[in-house]
Design a protein around this motif. Structure first.
Motif, PDB file in Angstrom:
ATOM      1  N   LEU A 129       0.820  -1.210   0.000  1.00  0.00           N
ATOM      2  CA  LEU A 129       0.000   0.000   0.000  1.00  0.00           C
ATOM      3  C   LEU A 129       0.857   1.265   0.000  1.00  0.00           C
ATOM      4  CD1 LEU A 129      -2.760  -1.167   2.512  1.00  0.00           C
ATOM      5  CD2 LEU A 129      -3.109  -0.600   0.094  1.00  0.00           C
ATOM      6  N   ILE A 130       1.940   1.248   0.748  1.00  0.00           N
ATOM      7  CA  ILE A 130       2.838   2.413   0.759  1.00  0.00           C
ATOM      8  C   ILE A 130       3.495   2.581  -0.605  1.00  0.00           C
ATOM      9  CG2 ILE A 130       5.014   3.292   1.701  1.00  0.00           C
ATOM     10  CD1 ILE A 130       4.176   2.080   4.410  1.00  0.00           C
ATOM     11  N   ASP A 131       3.931   1.478  -1.201  1.00  0.00           N
ATOM     12  CA  ASP A 131       4.621   1.547  -2.494  1.00  0.00           C
ATOM     13  C   ASP A 131       3.717   2.075  -3.606  1.00  0.00           C
ATOM     14  OD1 ASP A 131       6.890   0.623  -1.294  1.00  0.00           O
ATOM     15  OD2 ASP A 131       6.749  -1.425  -2.085  1.00  0.00           O
ATOM     16  N   ASN A 132       2.413   1.786  -3.530  1.00  0.00           N
ATOM     17  CA  ASN A 132       1.541   2.269  -4.613  1.00  0.00           C
ATOM     18  C   ASN A 132       0.778   3.546  -4.242  1.00  0.00           C
ATOM     19  OD1 ASN A 132      -0.642   1.432  -3.041  1.00  0.00           O
ATOM     20  ND2 ASN A 132      -1.001  -0.439  -4.217  1.00  0.00           N
ATOM     21  N   GLY A 133       1.194   4.196  -3.149  1.00  0.00           N
ATOM     22  CA  GLY A 133       0.679   5.519  -2.824  1.00  0.00           C
ATOM     23  C   GLY A 133      -0.635   5.547  -2.071  1.00  0.00           C
ATOM     24  N   HIS A 134      -1.071   4.428  -1.518  1.00  0.00           N
ATOM     25  CA  HIS A 134      -2.346   4.395  -0.801  1.00  0.00           C
ATOM     26  C   HIS A 134      -2.181   4.403   0.720  1.00  0.00           C
ATOM     27  CE1 HIS A 134      -4.845   4.004  -4.323  1.00  0.00           C
ATOM     28  NE2 HIS A 134      -4.099   3.004  -4.768  1.00  0.00           N
ATOM     29  N   TYR A 143      -0.842   4.827   8.115  1.00  0.00           N
ATOM     30  CA  TYR A 143      -2.240   5.160   7.849  1.00  0.00           C
ATOM     31  C   TYR A 143      -2.614   4.869   6.394  1.00  0.00           C
ATOM     32  CZ  TYR A 143      -1.890   7.756  12.226  1.00  0.00           C
ATOM     33  OH  TYR A 143      -1.694   8.108  13.540  1.00  0.00           O
ATOM     34  N   PHE A 144      -3.881   4.516   6.200  1.00  0.00           N
ATOM     35  CA  PHE A 144      -4.424   4.405   4.846  1.00  0.00           C
ATOM     36  C   PHE A 144      -4.942   5.772   4.426  1.00  0.00           C
ATOM     37  CE2 PHE A 144      -7.721   3.727   1.692  1.00  0.00           C
ATOM     38  CZ  PHE A 144      -7.126   2.808   0.841  1.00  0.00           C
ATOM     39  N   ASP A 145      -4.577   6.186   3.217  1.00  0.00           N
ATOM     40  CA  ASP A 145      -4.963   7.496   2.676  1.00  0.00           C
ATOM     41  C   ASP A 145      -6.311   7.340   1.961  1.00  0.00           C
ATOM     42  OD1 ASP A 145      -5.251   9.876   1.340  1.00  0.00           O
ATOM     43  OD2 ASP A 145      -3.191   9.960   0.611  1.00  0.00           O
ATOM     44  N   VAL A 146      -7.395   7.717   2.624  1.00  0.00           N
ATOM     45  CA  VAL A 146      -8.717   7.481   2.040  1.00  0.00           C
ATOM     46  C   VAL A 146      -8.950   8.307   0.777  1.00  0.00           C
ATOM     47  CG1 VAL A 146      -9.781   6.752   4.211  1.00  0.00           C
ATOM     48  CG2 VAL A 146      -9.804   9.170   3.580  1.00  0.00           C
ATOM     49  N   LYS A 147      -8.344   9.496   0.683  1.00  0.00           N
ATOM     50  CA  LYS A 147      -8.534  10.298  -0.522  1.00  0.00           C
ATOM     51  C   LYS A 147      -7.928   9.633  -1.751  1.00  0.00           C
ATOM     52  CE  LYS A 147      -9.018  14.944   1.439  1.00  0.00           C
ATOM     53  NZ  LYS A 147      -8.414  16.307   1.525  1.00  0.00           N
ATOM     54  N   SER A 148      -6.927   8.776  -1.530  1.00  0.00           N
ATOM     55  CA  SER A 148      -6.335   8.068  -2.665  1.00  0.00           C
ATOM     56  C   SER A 148      -7.277   6.997  -3.208  1.00  0.00           C
ATOM     57  CB  SER A 148      -5.015   7.409  -2.233  1.00  0.00           C
ATOM     58  OG  SER A 148      -5.250   6.265  -1.406  1.00  0.00           O
ATOM     59  N   TRP A 149      -8.330   6.706  -2.475  1.00  0.00           N
ATOM     60  CA  TRP A 149      -9.310   5.686  -2.872  1.00  0.00           C
ATOM     61  C   TRP A 149     -10.711   6.285  -2.831  1.00  0.00           C
ATOM     62  CZ3 TRP A 149      -8.039   1.634  -5.417  1.00  0.00           C
ATOM     63  CH2 TRP A 149      -8.877   0.522  -5.519  1.00  0.00           C
ATOM     64  N   ARG A 244      -8.384  -3.887  -1.898  1.00  0.00           N
ATOM     65  CA  ARG A 244      -8.492  -3.608  -3.332  1.00  0.00           C
ATOM     66  C   ARG A 244      -7.488  -2.550  -3.776  1.00  0.00           C
ATOM     67  NH1 ARG A 244     -15.096  -4.189  -4.099  1.00  0.00           N
ATOM     68  NH2 ARG A 244     -15.100  -6.454  -3.699  1.00  0.00           N
ATOM     69  N   ALA A 245      -7.180  -1.615  -2.891  1.00  0.00           N
ATOM     70  CA  ALA A 245      -6.142  -0.640  -3.232  1.00  0.00           C
ATOM     71  C   ALA A 245      -4.791  -1.324  -3.398  1.00  0.00           C
ATOM     72  CB  ALA A 245      -6.058   0.441  -2.160  1.00  0.00           C
ATOM     73  N   ALA A 246      -4.586  -2.426  -2.692  1.00  0.00           N
ATOM     74  CA  ALA A 246      -3.333  -3.178  -2.826  1.00  0.00           C
ATOM     75  C   ALA A 246      -3.328  -4.062  -4.062  1.00  0.00           C
ATOM     76  CB  ALA A 246      -3.118  -4.041  -1.583  1.00  0.00           C
ATOM     77  N   GLY A 247      -4.493  -4.198  -4.711  1.00  0.00           N
ATOM     78  CA  GLY A 247      -4.570  -4.985  -5.945  1.00  0.00           C
ATOM     79  C   GLY A 247      -5.266  -6.324  -5.809  1.00  0.00           C
ATOM     80  N   ASP A 248      -5.849  -6.608  -4.639  1.00  0.00           N
ATOM     81  CA  ASP A 248      -6.555  -7.877  -4.442  1.00  0.00           C
ATOM     82  C   ASP A 248      -8.040  -7.708  -4.759  1.00  0.00           C
ATOM     83  OD1 ASP A 248      -4.207  -9.058  -3.570  1.00  0.00           O
ATOM     84  OD2 ASP A 248      -4.599  -8.604  -1.454  1.00  0.00           O
TER      85      ASP A 248
END
Length: 464
Positions: A129-134, A143-149, A244-248
């Motif tokens: 999640l950190i590597d793909n900007g989420h 923290y998870f960046d909710v605005k990124s999703w 899903r933000a991680a690609g699953d």
């Protein structure tokens, strides 16, 4: 009819189509064991056990994972209050949960993963999640960046991001880019358990662990995710976002059971209306409690009252009474396939109330067959009743529900009762009804119920 389930994600009843033909992966959010389970927790256990049984009866091979959140803010707080280690609180209460599940006839899950055993998987997920900007690290937290999703966040709970409040899940709100961001990882604090990560020592956030454990055992995409309706937001919403933000692909069907109130009020320690399993066992046997908890439609709000439990006890005993009498006449036999009307009810979003209506109608027909001594019809109805009851985990002839030692004592008690019944019949034959009634009353006081049937008197031990 094929199985159809109400999917919270689409807010519709959908035909169930598993990812892999003949196989089902199911994940259910289990306990956060900061205290002993109340009957709301156990209702959830029974509901997903019925689903598991029906999936298996329908021919599916099911991998069932039910997690344990064994480290959590509440567990840590209870441990501090009691002056004991946090793991002692979690372990002791989880044993009580499992004892409750076992007592109510719930089949064990395929795997029961614990959060503390899956920190490596959580680290991998956070790194993705950190590597793909989420996600982002800040001051030892992650923290998870909710605005990124933002385009998808809130879909499960039917909310818009701009209408949401702060996550409120950490005292370090100033570290967040947005107050609605939620914690994946919480930095270590003195006296609290912690694990080492590339972003600092700490412990899991509530939501991260379920995503890590579900995909560890069921794969990046799986069929069913279940839990209580109270978990839709934020827990399940956040699971979807981070996974899903991680690609699953994550879960394809989201099932949520309704909550349980007591006399119209939510259970609360402050109100003093929390109902635990031992509170019910003085009023009903475990199998009768199971019948009660399973009997309502799983998505409905269920209100506990003593009267409702008593009705369930009577309803189950009607099933049990027929099965007992029928098996005495024709033998226990083997369960048959379930009637089509029962299967249709179960396939219609797990319609247990309608399925029970079919079961009770079959019991009534079976009792009529008993009254006419039609052995073939009795045998047929007994097989159907046992099949339906078995799917619901309620077969009276299951070893699960036989009282400990009762089978061994039955021949001895039977011989003694037989003598008393012969004396009663003799008294009735000479029209000494007072003596006959006295014998019956004596047996009743000893816990033995006598029933006069066309085939002669029969007896059974009092239940409850």
């Amino acid at each position: 009819m094929s199985l159809r389930l109400y999917d919270t994600g689409t807010r519709s009843v959908r035909t169930f189509e598993p990812l892999e033909e003949g196989r089902v992966g199911m994940y259910v959010c289990g306990a956060t064991p900061q205290a002993a389970p109340h009957i709301g927790h156990l209702r959830s256990g029974v509901i997903y056990d019925v689903l598991l049984r029906w999936l298996r009866a329908s021919g599916y091979e099911v991998t069932f994972a039910r997690n344990v959140t064994d480290v959590d803010d509440k567990i840590i707080a209870v441990a501090a209050e009691q002056g004991v280690p946090w793991f002692a609180v979690a372990e002791g209460n989880q044993r009580t949960f499992n004892q409750g599940y076992d007592l109510l006839g719930c089949l064990p899950p395929t795997i029961e993963p614990r959060a503390t055993g899956h920190v490596p998987e959580m680290i991998v997920l956070m790194r993705r999640l950190i590597d793909n900007g989420h996600a982002y690290a800040a001051g030892g937290d992650v923290y998870f960046d909710v605005k990124s999703w933002a385009d998808e966040y809130g879909a499960l709970s039917n909310q818009r991001l701009e209408n949401m409040r702060s996550a409120g899940d950490t005292p370090n709100e100033e570290l967040k880019r947005d107050p609605r961001d939620f914690a994946l990882w919480k930095g270590a604090k003195p006296g609290e358990p912690s694990w080492e990560t590339p972003w600092g020592d700490g412990r899991p956030g509530w939501h991260l662990e379920c995503s890590a454990m579900a995909t560890r055992y069921l794969g990046p995409a799986f069929d069913i995710h279940g839990g209580g309706v109270d978990l839709i937001f934020p827990h399940h919403e956040n699971e979807i976002a981070q996974s899903r933000a991680a690609g699953d692909g994550f879960a394809r069907y989201w099932l949520h059971n309704g909550l349980l109130t007591v006399d119209g009020e939510k259970m609360s320690k402050s109100v003093g209306n929390v109902v635990l399993l031992p509170d019910l066992l003085g009023k009903a046997r475990p199998v009768e409690v199971r019948y009660y908890l399973a009997s309502a439609q799983y998505r409905s709000l269920m209100d506990y009252t003593d009267a409702a439990l008593a009705e369930a006890v009577s309803a189950y005993q009607r099933i049990e009474g027929f099965v007992t009498r029928a098996s005495e006449l024709v033998g226990a036999g083997s369960p048959s396939s379930v009637p089509s009307a029962f299967a249709s009810a179960m396939d219609d979003d797990l319609g247990v109330p309608q399925a029970l209506a079919v079961l009770h109608e079959t019991v009534r027909e079976g009792n009529s067959a008993l009254a006419s001594a039609d052995r073939d019809a009795v045998k047929q109805h007994l097989a159907a009743v046992r099949a339906m009851a078995g799917v619901l985990g309620l077969d009276p002839l299951s070893p699960q529900w036989r009282a400990s030692g009762e089978d061994d004592l039955r021949p001895v008690v039977d011989a003694l009762v037989k003598v008393a019944l012969e004396q009663r019949q003799a008294a009735r034959g000479r029209k000494d009804y007072a003596a006959a009634d006295a014998i019956r009353d004596s047996l009743s006081e000893a816990g033995i119920v006598v029933e006069d049937t066309p085939q002669g008197p029969r007896w059974e031990l009092k239940r409850g």
